[in-house]
Design an enzyme around this catalytic site. Sequence first.
Site, PDB file in Angstrom:
ATOM      1  N   ASP A 106      87.042  32.325  40.653  1.00 31.74           N
ATOM      2  CA  ASP A 106      86.209  33.163  41.540  1.00 31.74           C
ATOM      3  C   ASP A 106      87.241  34.448  41.971  1.00 31.74           C
ATOM      4  O   ASP A 106      88.263  34.073  42.412  1.00 31.74           O
ATOM      5  CB  ASP A 106      85.665  32.698  42.577  1.00 31.74           C
ATOM      6  N   ASP A 164      76.099  27.666  35.969  1.00 34.31           N
ATOM      7  CA  ASP A 164      77.559  27.539  36.658  1.00 34.31           C
ATOM      8  C   ASP A 164      77.972  26.024  36.657  1.00 34.31           C
ATOM      9  O   ASP A 164      77.189  25.143  37.133  1.00 34.31           O
ATOM     10  CB  ASP A 164      77.508  28.019  38.260  1.00 34.31           C
TER      11      ASP A 164
END
Length: 408
Positions: A232, A170
């Site tokens: 997200d 990430d």
Amino acid sequence: MRLSSTPLLLTVFGAGLLTLTAQRLPDGQGFPAHPTPPPTLQDVPSNGLAMTPPMGWNSWNKFRSKVDDKAVREIADAMVKNGMKAAGYVYVNIDDTWQGQRDAQGNIQANSKFPDMKALAEYVHSKGLKIGIYSSPGPQTCAHYEGSYGHEQQDARTFAAWGFDYLKYDWCSAGKLYPHDAETLQAVYQRMGDALHESGRPILFSLCEYGLGDVWKWGPKVSGNAWRTTGDIRDTWASMSKIGFNQNELAPWAGPGHWNDPDMLEVGNGGMTDIEYRTHFSLWSMLAAPLLAGNDLRTVSPDILKILVNRDVIAIDQDRLGKQATRAWKSGDEEVWTRPLENGDIAVAFFNRGAASAKIAANWSDIGFKQKPKHARDLWRHKSVRLHRKEYSVTVPSHGVQMLRVKL
Ligand code: GLA
């Protein structure tokens, strides 16, 4: 697809601000004044994994920082007992907040929530499942835990030695060290791609950088098996549908070994109706997306489980041709998406994004068929559908879907 990078990065990086624990690092700790220049671009050999989209579970959407060893074991147990393993779910993935401090040699250690990572991996393997872990190319993860910056090879070796099979990597605070042009991103991800390759263990490589630098164009070159295409997801109809219906242009970039990832499933987390969750699951399957359940599988209700283990729909996601669906037709809030399948069948999904129930009517020729198909099976009702005319019509509830597998 264009992404407004600065606000998005801030949002995503900010999304991880959670409960303060002993391992959470003060903002900026470990940030070098002069970051190591990224390596010269060079293709990483493919790892041969993910010939169909990865399936499994990930801790983030439901557990956030509350994930621990016990929960992971219980989730693995649940996946075996409730039929998810039998339906094809394989990976049990620990997301952010597992990290502790590095030892004197710089080896990453888990924090007190995970007393023995090797034993945990062995436990998950003993259930016939695989296990995944999470890190960042930055000094800190999005939730401000220790990242892999400057320790890429060492961490890849540790993950391999612990027995991990999957790494979600990430971007997070790497954005504070490096610009996010395509070339720099590729080089930074290549560093971990090489490290995983050198580790000698087949580890599925999941790139998480929210679609920056058109990741779909270079993801396979760093041996990426999947790459996030968006920021997200949240457990709302607005978030899920905005992401899901926005994937049309990315279809050409998906294929066996490397998939577009519109983020993990929210099915069962409580923010949408069962109709909306069926649409979420159908759309992700049409998109050949990774199917990573994000709910608490220890307490999943029978209705939600029925969605997650719908084998007819899973078979579309897992179809070996690996062609991602595209939008074939749209009229207002009504959309029809189609996806060719390995045996010559076509998956067809009739979506109603509107606030009221709607009759969706389209000529087969308008949605890309040369003639009326011979046969169709409804993948949620599990029965044949009569095809009389050159027009097909179906009444679909608000935010609902009818999904067909059609034989020509
Ligand atoms: C980012 C990712 C999420 C999750 C969190 C963890 O926001 O996009 O999927 O991994 O970090 O902090």
